[in-house]
Design a protein around this motif. Sequence first.
Motif, mmCIF file in Angstrom:
data_model
loop_
_atom_site.group_PDB
_atom_site.id
_atom_site.type_symbol
_atom_site.label_atom_id
_atom_site.label_comp_id
_atom_site.label_asym_id
_atom_site.label_seq_id
_atom_site.Cartn_x
_atom_site.Cartn_y
_atom_site.Cartn_z
ATOM 1 N N GLY A 233 0.818 -1.201 0.000
ATOM 2 C CA GLY A 233 0.000 0.000 0.000
ATOM 3 C C GLY A 233 0.858 1.260 0.000
ATOM 4 O O GLY A 233 2.042 1.217 0.341
ATOM 5 N N PRO A 234 0.294 2.391 -0.391
ATOM 6 C CA PRO A 234 1.072 3.624 -0.513
ATOM 7 C C PRO A 234 1.600 4.156 0.810
ATOM 8 O O PRO A 234 2.605 4.876 0.826
ATOM 9 C CB PRO A 234 0.085 4.608 -1.150
ATOM 10 N N GLN A 235 0.972 3.819 1.922
ATOM 11 C CA GLN A 235 1.433 4.328 3.218
ATOM 12 C C GLN A 235 2.687 3.609 3.709
ATOM 13 O O GLN A 235 3.342 4.078 4.652
ATOM 14 C CB GLN A 235 0.321 4.187 4.262
ATOM 15 N N ARG A 236 3.031 2.486 3.069
ATOM 16 C CA ARG A 236 4.235 1.744 3.466
ATOM 17 C C ARG A 236 5.179 1.527 2.280
ATOM 18 O O ARG A 236 6.010 0.623 2.309
ATOM 19 C CB ARG A 236 3.855 0.403 4.084
ATOM 20 N N SER A 237 5.067 2.366 1.253
ATOM 21 C CA SER A 237 5.932 2.283 0.067
ATOM 22 C C SER A 237 6.538 3.649 -0.165
ATOM 23 O O SER A 237 5.813 4.652 -0.210
ATOM 24 C CB SER A 237 5.122 1.861 -1.159
ATOM 25 N N MET A 238 7.851 3.704 -0.313
ATOM 26 C CA MET A 238 8.510 5.007 -0.433
ATOM 27 C C MET A 238 9.447 5.053 -1.627
ATOM 28 O O MET A 238 10.150 4.094 -1.932
ATOM 29 C CB MET A 238 9.260 5.334 0.858
ATOM 30 N N LEU A 239 9.419 6.175 -2.326
ATOM 31 C CA LEU A 239 10.250 6.389 -3.498
ATOM 32 C C LEU A 239 11.673 6.710 -3.060
ATOM 33 O O LEU A 239 11.881 7.467 -2.111
ATOM 34 C CB LEU A 239 9.669 7.534 -4.315
ATOM 35 N N ALA A 240 12.653 6.139 -3.763
ATOM 36 C CA ALA A 240 14.050 6.348 -3.387
ATOM 37 C C ALA A 240 14.931 6.253 -4.621
ATOM 38 O O ALA A 240 14.673 5.456 -5.527
ATOM 39 C CB ALA A 240 14.480 5.315 -2.348
ATOM 40 N N SER A 241 15.986 7.056 -4.654
ATOM 41 C CA SER A 241 16.830 7.135 -5.860
ATOM 42 C C SER A 241 17.958 6.124 -5.887
ATOM 43 O O SER A 241 18.352 5.655 -6.959
ATOM 44 C CB SER A 241 17.437 8.537 -5.963
ATOM 45 N N ASN A 242 18.540 5.797 -4.729
ATOM 46 C CA ASN A 242 19.787 5.030 -4.646
ATOM 47 C C ASN A 242 20.920 5.734 -5.398
ATOM 48 O O ASN A 242 21.771 5.102 -6.001
ATOM 49 C CB ASN A 242 19.612 3.603 -5.165
ATOM 50 N N TRP A 243 20.923 7.057 -5.337
ATOM 51 C CA TRP A 243 22.028 7.835 -5.902
ATOM 52 C C TRP A 243 23.234 7.748 -4.967
ATOM 53 O O TRP A 243 23.048 7.711 -3.758
ATOM 54 C CB TRP A 243 21.585 9.298 -6.021
ATOM 55 N N PRO A 244 24.468 7.674 -5.434
ATOM 56 C CA PRO A 244 24.885 7.738 -6.842
ATOM 57 C C PRO A 244 24.965 6.401 -7.554
ATOM 58 O O PRO A 244 25.371 6.340 -8.710
ATOM 59 C CB PRO A 244 26.280 8.356 -6.722
ATOM 60 N N VAL A 245 24.561 5.307 -6.883
ATOM 61 C CA VAL A 245 24.618 3.996 -7.533
ATOM 62 C C VAL A 245 23.765 3.985 -8.799
ATOM 63 O O VAL A 245 24.128 3.366 -9.803
ATOM 64 C CB VAL A 245 24.174 2.891 -6.550
ATOM 65 N N ILE A 246 22.636 4.697 -8.770
ATOM 66 C CA ILE A 246 21.745 4.748 -9.931
ATOM 67 C C ILE A 246 22.446 5.298 -11.164
ATOM 68 O O ILE A 246 22.042 5.027 -12.313
ATOM 69 C CB ILE A 246 20.489 5.586 -9.592
ATOM 70 N N LEU A 247 23.530 6.052 -10.974
ATOM 71 C CA LEU A 247 24.247 6.648 -12.099
ATOM 72 C C LEU A 247 24.912 5.595 -12.990
ATOM 73 O O LEU A 247 25.358 5.912 -14.097
ATOM 74 C CB LEU A 247 25.304 7.638 -11.595
ATOM 75 N N LEU A 248 24.953 4.363 -12.541
ATOM 76 C CA LEU A 248 25.416 3.285 -13.411
ATOM 77 C C LEU A 248 24.542 3.171 -14.646
ATOM 78 O O LEU A 248 24.988 2.672 -15.689
ATOM 79 C CB LEU A 248 25.416 1.949 -12.651
ATOM 80 N N GLN A 249 23.283 3.610 -14.546
ATOM 81 C CA GLN A 249 22.355 3.462 -15.663
ATOM 82 C C GLN A 249 21.610 4.744 -16.037
ATOM 83 O O GLN A 249 21.172 4.884 -17.182
ATOM 84 C CB GLN A 249 21.308 2.388 -15.337
ATOM 85 N N ARG A 250 21.448 5.686 -15.097
ATOM 86 C CA ARG A 250 20.553 6.817 -15.357
ATOM 87 C C ARG A 250 20.958 8.007 -14.493
ATOM 88 O O ARG A 250 21.497 7.822 -13.399
ATOM 89 C CB ARG A 250 19.118 6.402 -15.003
ATOM 90 N N SER A 251 20.669 9.215 -14.963
ATOM 91 C CA SER A 251 20.915 10.391 -14.146
ATOM 92 C C SER A 251 19.907 10.430 -13.005
ATOM 93 O O SER A 251 18.861 9.766 -13.058
ATOM 94 C CB SER A 251 20.795 11.662 -14.983
ATOM 95 N N TYR A 252 20.207 11.213 -11.991
ATOM 96 C CA TYR A 252 19.296 11.335 -10.854
ATOM 97 C C TYR A 252 17.912 11.782 -11.325
ATOM 98 O O TYR A 252 16.895 11.157 -11.011
ATOM 99 C CB TYR A 252 19.842 12.329 -9.831
ATOM 100 N N ARG A 253 17.882 12.888 -12.037
ATOM 101 C CA ARG A 253 16.595 13.463 -12.449
ATOM 102 C C ARG A 253 15.795 12.487 -13.305
ATOM 103 O O ARG A 253 14.586 12.304 -13.099
ATOM 104 C CB ARG A 253 16.817 14.765 -13.218
ATOM 105 N N GLU A 254 16.454 11.829 -14.257
ATOM 106 C CA GLU A 254 15.752 10.888 -15.136
ATOM 107 C C GLU A 254 15.232 9.686 -14.357
ATOM 108 O O GLU A 254 14.095 9.240 -14.572
ATOM 109 C CB GLU A 254 16.686 10.432 -16.246
ATOM 110 N N ALA A 255 16.049 9.153 -13.462
ATOM 111 C CA ALA A 255 15.618 8.000 -12.673
ATOM 112 C C ALA A 255 14.457 8.365 -11.761
ATOM 113 O O ALA A 255 13.483 7.607 -11.638
ATOM 114 C CB ALA A 255 16.786 7.462 -11.854
#
Length: 294
Positions: A233-255
């Motif tokens: 459910g949305p009350q127990r799910s949170m958006l997260a970037s995993n920056w800078p690891v995400i930069l292996l595939q995508r920029s922060y803003r794009e991810a």
Amino acid sequence: MEQAQEHAPRVVDAHHHYWKLEAQEQAWRTSDHSHIARDYEPADLASELVDSGVDATVLIQSVDSSDENDRLAAYASSCGTVAGVVGWLPLEQPDAARAELARADTTAWAGVRCLVGKRSLEWLGNPDVISLFADLAERGLSWDIVPVTPDQVSAVGALTRAVPDLRVVLDHLARPPVDSAGWEPWAGQIAELATSPSVSIKISVGIDVLTAWSQWRPDELARYVDWALAKFGPQRSMLASNWPVILLQRSYREAWQDLSALVAATGLSASDLAAVRGGAAINAYRLHESIPAA
């Protein structure tokens, strides 16, 4: 009479790192990760947060050491966007963990973590470890973990029953088998863990998936995101970037945009979408005081 002013929901990135390469040995990083083999400091992320409309962040440990805790404390005290820190504790060694709690500057701590990989979590059943987690729960600290095997999931589930007040946060969708287009046992494990009301999950992409992918494929994440949201459910799910690891595939803003779009595509209401984009992290990490209303 003046009408009460409505404040915009706060947006929180629930998982990112800062590091100085020469100051810490990151055992998880291999030759596949040369792209992120450099320093990442608050100045590198500041404009990305503004461009993405992110108000605050949760800073997560990336190595298991006391020195790491000192670095995290320094970042938190000097960087206004860091609302909470998930620090390191040697959780398998309760006496050492308590000593580190007494030594470290835990002013900004919202949770704790240690890197476990696929190692057995049998030690979670030890009475002294259960007592340590009960103490952490009493302090208001959560526990971040990525359980990736059925045995790990069972051990985490048993701990939530032994310490029902402990808030547990599953990092990176608990490592879905995206690269192999698999489903079970991941889907069943998510359903099992979601039965505990004290467990939350991060909608983010971990280093295993990012390393295995030949290119960024957010469409392949869709059914895993859908399933996690349906179970937690949305009350127990949170958006997260995993920056800078995400930069292996995508920029922060794009991810951030891509992950936000996957969540929005599930048809959530505006209030539920706001929960995933910030409210759930504020609740899981008890960030109410550090993130005041806009």
